[in-house]
Structures are given as structure tokens and as C-alpha cells.
Design a protein around this motif. Sequence first.
Motif, PDB file in Angstrom:
ATOM      1  N   ASN A 422       0.868  -1.179   0.000  1.00 64.76           N
ATOM      2  CA  ASN A 422       0.000   0.000   0.000  1.00 64.76           C
ATOM      3  C   ASN A 422       0.910   1.236   0.000  1.00 64.76           C
ATOM      4  O   ASN A 422       2.132   1.111   0.134  1.00 64.76           O
ATOM      5  CB  ASN A 422      -1.015  -0.057   1.167  1.00 64.76           C
ATOM      6  CG  ASN A 422      -0.403   0.339   2.501  1.00 64.76           C
ATOM      7  OD1 ASN A 422       0.780   0.644   2.599  1.00 64.76           O
ATOM      8  ND2 ASN A 422      -1.220   0.325   3.549  1.00 64.76           N
ATOM      9  N   ASN A 463      -8.934  -3.117   4.857  1.00 67.91           N
ATOM     10  CA  ASN A 463      -7.764  -2.516   4.221  1.00 67.91           C
ATOM     11  C   ASN A 463      -7.699  -3.065   2.807  1.00 67.91           C
ATOM     12  O   ASN A 463      -7.786  -4.280   2.602  1.00 67.91           O
ATOM     13  CB  ASN A 463      -6.484  -2.911   4.962  1.00 67.91           C
ATOM     14  CG  ASN A 463      -6.448  -2.290   6.341  1.00 67.91           C
ATOM     15  OD1 ASN A 463      -6.930  -1.180   6.525  1.00 67.91           O
ATOM     16  ND2 ASN A 463      -5.905  -3.016   7.301  1.00 67.91           N
ATOM     17  N   ASN A 466      -5.403  -5.860   2.038  1.00 69.64           N
ATOM     18  CA  ASN A 466      -5.841  -7.194   2.464  1.00 69.64           C
ATOM     19  C   ASN A 466      -6.736  -7.847   1.412  1.00 69.64           C
ATOM     20  O   ASN A 466      -6.706  -9.061   1.223  1.00 69.64           O
ATOM     21  CB  ASN A 466      -6.603  -7.106   3.786  1.00 69.64           C
ATOM     22  CG  ASN A 466      -5.719  -6.681   4.947  1.00 69.64           C
ATOM     23  OD1 ASN A 466      -4.605  -6.228   4.726  1.00 69.64           O
ATOM     24  ND2 ASN A 466      -6.198  -6.808   6.152  1.00 69.64           N
TER      25      ASN A 466
END
Length: 507
Positions: A422, A463, A466
Motif C-alpha cells: 500500500n 484494508n 488485504n
Amino acid sequence: MTKEQIIVTSAQMRDIEGRIFAAGMPVAALMEKVAGLISDRLQVIIPKGRCVGILVGPGHNGGDALVVARELHFRGYQVWIYQPFAKLKELTNQHFQYAQNLGISCFQELDKLPNCDFLVDGLFGFGLEREITDPIASAINHFNDWNKPIFSIDLPSGLHTDTGEVLGTAIRATHTFCLGLWKQGLLQEQALEYIGQAKLIDFDIPLADIHAVLGEVPKIKRITKTTVIQTLPLPRPPVTHKYKAGHLLLICGSERYAGGAILTGLGARSSGVGMLSIAVPESIKPLLVSHLPEALIIGCPETETGAISQLKLPERTDLSSFTAIACGPGLTKDATPIVEQVINSEVPLILDADALNILAELGTISTLQKRQNTTILTPHTGEFHRLFPDIDFQDRVKAVQTAASQTGAVVLLKGARTAISNPQGVVWINPESTPALARGGSGDVLTGLMGGILAQVVNKQVNIENVVATAAWWHSQAGILAAKERTELGVDAFTLTQYLMRILCDM
Ligand SMILES: NC(=O)C1=CN([C@@H]2O[C@H](COP(=O)(O)OP(=O)(O)OC[C@H]3O[C@@H](n4cnc5c(N)ncnc54)[C@H](OP(=O)(O)O)[C@@H]3O)[C@@H](O)[C@H]2O)[C@@H](O)CC1
Ligand SMILES: Nc1ncnc2c1ncn2[C@@H]1O[C@H](COP(=O)(O)OP(=O)(O)O)[C@@H](O)[C@H]1O
Ligand SMILES: [K+]
């Protein structure tokens, strides 16, 4: 956070180990415990009475190996030791003295070594920092040439603990018993040829020590089933309806690459997404309808070359009607205006394949930062180079972190050990996959699958990295299962889609 998810560098492992010793655990007791666990594993695999050659280095990796030698000796195996070093660390030296006093045959020279059935590699562990030179380098090459099963303790001797780089030469292990926590080098592609089957030996490192060194939420992690179970929208709420379970728009395919659109659609189907719409050039609409009867196929005006020229969405629909968009597989580079249009939308977006090539040509990577919603980029190595020509690729983990920070997107770099970052540098590495997936179309399946998961969970508190990790794990587990049943040559992309559901059923 499970121990299986944690990844450490050698410096971090050294710090964690330091805390354990400072807290009072004797070094010798820990070595005894760890090597005992390794011996137990070996006794399950190696039939009683067979001959095992133990390769011993100067540090504590060698100490582990000597404890294993002693245990196997007492359990009825024929054991010999190869220990070519003039100077050993003190604890290692004590174990060496004891092994000699027990009458275990010890050799310093290669040409005197008897034959054996199995080798245990305790030459170097996470303490190796410089190139291995002769005579040890030649000895390692010599053992590799024996073509015997080799069990490496902690990591194959010769691999850099963090980068997985080969320092001169390295043991080609058939099995690696990684001690305590996964070492980062074992998840780097350049190390894969040397590792064989890798297993973690848990020796009860206290979580408090791990968190003290790595922080409460470690930055670089391995994807495991736990991540996936926490992310997938299971169980479904008993009262729901199709639009509450996500509406995914796929924009894909061209006259030339009609199959890419089908595969993306089949990947999305397996995700369980509530509604699936697929925008394709008008001329291939009938084909898509026949393969995906449940999907809403949107036939769009096309260019002379058979690419989508304009998104013609159904009445009272615009891009904001969708929960997520996945765009790219099979588009060809003639669909440039479509990619610009989706980037300018405010819908969570996955860009793959030709959408990435178009993005690279547009030179507008930096504008992704301005998007108001999630962006996910899923390049393979070639697409990554075209998108980020200036990013150094030596360390794939660093490369993907840099790409994510430059774009504000979650970036998934495909490969044998897919890495996801990320923008803040939180990384997931996919620890298991199969070269059976190195076939045209398997990436299209991933894009559809990921889009379908994203559409279902994006409005919940998840998230995004994820979600991406979940798709990567599920996809490669399906590949592994398919390869087990059909060999590594039997996993074409269509077959892969048929295995996706089996993974969930087995979970
Ligand atoms: N962490 C834990 O919790 C636990 C760790 N344990 C075990 O300890 C291992 C780490 O042990 P370690 O620190 O002694 O280092 P290790 O890898 O055995 O060898 C380094 C030695 O090699 C030498 N050397 C280096 N490069 C060289 C070269 N190119 N060519 C030749 N020599 C070279 C260097 O000496 P130098 O020459 O630099 O003085 C040094 O002596 C770990 O992997 C695990 O197996 C378990 O027992 C218990 C739990
Ligand atoms: N050697 C390999 N081991 C494991 N997985 C691989 C390997 N090579 C490719 N893959 C996986 O297969 C997929 C290939 O995707 P991609 O290159 O985009 O294919 P395509 O564009 O033809 O669909 C990716 O998910 C990648 O991680
Ligand atoms: K080793």
C-alpha cells in the motif's frame, strides 16, 4: 497476527534473539530445544538406520547441526560429520568435542567422506554476511552434485538472509527448516531454486519480544489463510440482496482478445459477487453471453480494430452505479479513452494488463494520486518496468513499496512470489504458488476474482491491501491444487477458474 505471517531480516532476528537471551534463556538451552525439534522432524522423514551426513559450520548454525548429529546417532542412524573449519564458536566447539568423544566419524576433507543417503546443512544460518570462497564454496558445489536430499537448517547455506541473493554459491536444499520466524530471503524469487519445501519450526519466541522489535503491526508480512478468512465476506448476512453483495463492472476484451474477457468474467463469478456487468465490444457480446449467462453483458461501440471505443452503459447507469471497476484484460491499446474515463471516475478501480500499458503511454502515473477513491495496479514484471522505468528492481519488496508510494495506489507485483504494497509501505508477500500459473490468461482470472472480492467488501471496513492479498492467495492456492491433481502442465486459465471454489470449500 500469527507467527506464520511474520517476516524478519537477520538484524531483526538478532535483536529478538538478544532479548530472549537477556531475559535469561541460556543460549545452549535454546540451541538444544531448536535442534531437538529439527531432529524430531527428520526422524519422521528419514527411515531408521539410514546414513546421514551432517555439514557443520563455524557458528551456531553449525551448533544446531551438531546437536542434530548427536540425536540421530542415539536414535540409531548412521551419522558422519563434515567440519572443515579451523575455528568454531565456543558452544559449537563444545558440541563438536562431544560428538567426537561419542565416536561419531568426523572429517575435514571432502575426498575422505563416505557415502550417505541424506545430508543436513548446518554450514551457515543468518550470520552469513559475506561471499563464500574456496574451499567451502567448492565443497558446497560438490554436495549439490551428489543429488541427495538436503535438509537445510534455518536457510540454505550461501543465501543472504534478507535479499535471498546467492553469496558466491549456495546449498540447493530439498527441504528448509526455517527457525522461529520466516527470514525475508526465503520469500525472494532469486532464492526459490535453493529452498525446496520450506517449513517453519516454531520454538516459542514470546510475542512480546517480536512486537518489541517489529512493532505492534509488522510492516512486511506473509499472506496466510488467516488473512483470507478475515477478509472474505463470509458468512453472508442472512438478509441481503444482490446489489448489497457488490456490483462489479469489468471492462475488458476486444475482437482480438475475446478470451481474456471470458476468463476475467469467470474469475469474477467465482468471487461470489452479487451483480456482474461486463463491458465488451459489441461484436463479442454473444460470446460472453454464452459463457456467463448470469452476467449483464454491455455491448459497446468499437474501433475499426475491434477495441471498445466508447463505454455505452445502460440507461440510468453511469460509472458511479458500480461498487468497483476492473479494467484492462484484452482491451488492446486502442481503448485509451476508456482508461482515461475510468481513472477520472471516483469508483474503486483495478487497472491491469492493457490498462497499465495505456497508463504507461499516457505518462499520467502521477495523476493517480489525485483519485478520490481506491486504485489498485496489478502489473507483471514487464508492465512494472514500463510503468516505473526508474525504480530499481533488485529488491522486489522495495520496488513495490516505491511504486505504491509514488502512485498512492495499492500495487501488486506479479510473479512466483507476488508482492503487494500500500502507499504507506505495508507489504504482503504471497508465500506459496506454482509455476503452473505461468500461462497466458491466468492473470485475467486474478483480475476478475479481485474485482469481485473488492466489490463485495470495499464499503465495509477493510484494508484494500488485504483484499488484494486475499485474491492473490486464493488464486495461487487454486493453481497449487489444480497442479497437484493435473500436473504443472495441466493448469490452463480456464481450468484454474474451475478450481477456485474448491479452495473455499476446503477452508
Ligand atoms: N536466532 C535464534 O533464536 C536461534 C539461532 N540459532 C542458530 O544460530 C544461527 C545463527 O548463528 P550465528 O550467528 O553463529 O551465525 P551462523 O550463520 O551460524 O554462522 C556465521 C559464522 O560463519 C562465519 N562466516 C560468515 N561468513 C562466512 C564466510 N563467507 N565464510 C566462512 N565463514 C563465514 C562467521 O564467523 P567470522 O568468520 O565472521 O568470524 C560466523 O562465525 C541461526 O541461523 C540458527 O541456526 C539456534 O541455535 C537457536 C535459536
Ligand atoms: N513462476 C510462477 N510461479 C507462480 N506464479 C506465477 C509464476 N509465473 C506467473 N505466475 C502467476 O500467474 C499470473 C500471470 O499473470 P499475467 O502475467 O498477467 O498473465 P496474463 O496476462 O496472460 O493473464 C500472475 O498471478 C502470476 O503471479
Ligand atoms: K544452513
